[in-house]
Enzyme design. Structure first.
Site, PDB file in Angstrom:
ATOM      1  N   CYS A  75      32.869  21.234  -5.290  1.00 10.73           N
ATOM      2  CA  CYS A  75      31.472  21.370  -4.861  1.00 10.73           C
ATOM      3  C   CYS A  75      30.885  20.082  -4.303  1.00 10.73           C
ATOM      4  O   CYS A  75      30.138  20.112  -3.316  1.00 10.73           O
ATOM      5  CB  CYS A  75      30.613  21.895  -6.001  1.00 10.73           C
ATOM      6  SG  CYS A  75      30.424  20.783  -7.420  1.00 10.73           S
ATOM      7  N   HIS A 113      27.421  20.820 -11.059  1.00 10.65           N
ATOM      8  CA  HIS A 113      27.516  21.551  -9.802  1.00 10.65           C
ATOM      9  C   HIS A 113      26.387  21.044  -8.902  1.00 10.65           C
ATOM     10  O   HIS A 113      25.363  20.554  -9.396  1.00 10.65           O
ATOM     11  CB  HIS A 113      27.378  23.059 -10.054  1.00 10.65           C
ATOM     12  CG  HIS A 113      27.615  23.910  -8.852  1.00 10.65           C
ATOM     13  ND1 HIS A 113      28.699  23.745  -8.016  1.00 10.65           N
ATOM     14  CD2 HIS A 113      26.906  24.957  -8.329  1.00 10.65           C
ATOM     15  CE1 HIS A 113      28.657  24.644  -7.057  1.00 10.65           C
ATOM     16  NE2 HIS A 113      27.569  25.388  -7.216  1.00 10.65           N
ATOM     17  N   ASP A 128      25.634  27.535  -0.763  1.00 12.97           N
ATOM     18  CA  ASP A 128      26.589  27.061  -1.768  1.00 12.97           C
ATOM     19  C   ASP A 128      28.001  27.470  -1.383  1.00 12.97           C
ATOM     20  O   ASP A 128      28.339  28.651  -1.403  1.00 12.97           O
ATOM     21  CB  ASP A 128      26.243  27.624  -3.145  1.00 12.97           C
ATOM     22  CG  ASP A 128      27.168  27.105  -4.230  1.00 12.97           C
ATOM     23  OD1 ASP A 128      27.839  26.074  -3.995  1.00 12.97           O
ATOM     24  OD2 ASP A 128      27.232  27.724  -5.306  1.00 12.97           O
TER      25      ASP A 128
END
Length: 270
Positions: A75, A113, A128
């Site tokens: 991420c 995250h 995302d």
């Protein structure tokens, strides 16, 4: 909004990497198309963290890894790249801290995250690409159910001002919370470094590579190959390090990975 310089060679490299050739406008169709193009072309992978306990969230390092060397990322890398590219195109974009989990939210999870939020015509859009099987396209930061073909997501506004994102039923992790406020950069760096170095981090313990399709995903977790489609899930065991290397190349576009060096750890964990 001032005119953007789209002649940046690094932006051109990004567009080639994701196979995007449409117009570059800071509008919703472009946002949707760029997000989906990266989702379909850049795999989620934390191979460097698993194999060597290292990764870099520095933009130049991420650009080198994903754009020049054809790799994927986790991420901090994939969403960092996405946020940079959207900003270069002309979008108003900011990073936001999040906490991904499945069952109980740990007290120290915030920052494990990171996502991107794009403000467009007064609406914040959740972007995302830092999960292996979740959003293919952005969704508005608005309570309720959000659909993408057969995939169903949900957003809830919490009393604390955070947002909880519920993944589609076959996705993993099942949910995360997002803090839309200012990013604590120091906390993000600490979480990044902890997840790289901590031997108990799931990224250090488990080999994981994932790639989304429009309606499913192909995942290697440990030595288990899992293919998810609307018809169900099919699992099989990866038999050898050579087979793993072949799968990484053919299924994920990841070439030259020294699978033999960490195969014993995969076997021990399995």
């Amino acid at each position: 909004m001032p005119a953007m310089d789209h002649s940046d060679p690094m932006l051109a490299a990004y567009l080639r990497r994701i196979g995007f050739s449409g117009p570059l406008r800071a509008d919703l169709p472009t946002l949707m198309a760029v997000h989906r193009a990266q989702a379909m072309t850049v795999p989620y992978e934390a191979i460097d963290v698993f194999a060597e306990g290292r990764a870099s969230a520095d933009l130049s390092a991420v650009q080198d890894k994903i754009l020049r060397r054809g790799r994927g990322g986790w991420c901090y890398e994939t969403n960092g790249l996405l946020a940079w590219a959207l900003g270069a195109i002309g979008f108003r974009v900011r990073r936001a801290m999040a906490a991904a989990y499945n069952d109980v939210l740990p007290a120290d999870a915030m920052g494990n995250h990171v996502v991107a939020l794009v403000t467009l015509d007064g609406v914040d859009w959740l972007c995302d690409l830092g999960l292996g099987d979740a959003l293919r396209a952005p969704i508005p930061l608005r309570e309720g159910v959000h659909r993408d073909g057969p995939l169903v997501f949900q957003l809830d506004r919490l009393d604390t001002g955070l947002w909880r994102f519920w993944n589609h039923p076959a996705g993993d992790p099942s949910n995360f919370v997002v803090d839309p406020g200012p990013v604590d950069e120091a906390l993000l760096r600490r979480q990044h470094d902890r997840l790289c170095a901590d031997p108990e981090s799931s990224f250090r313990r488990n080999f994981q590579v994932m790639r989304m399709t429009a309606t499913g995903s192909t995942v290697i977790y440990g030595r288990v190959l899992r293919r998810t489609t609307p018809d169900g899930v099919v699992k099989s065991l990866v038999p050898t390090p050579k087979a793993l290397g072949d799968l990484l190349a053919t299924e994920f576009g990841l070439f030259g990975i020294d699978t033999q060096s960490f195969w014993p750890r995969i076997l021990a964990r399995h």
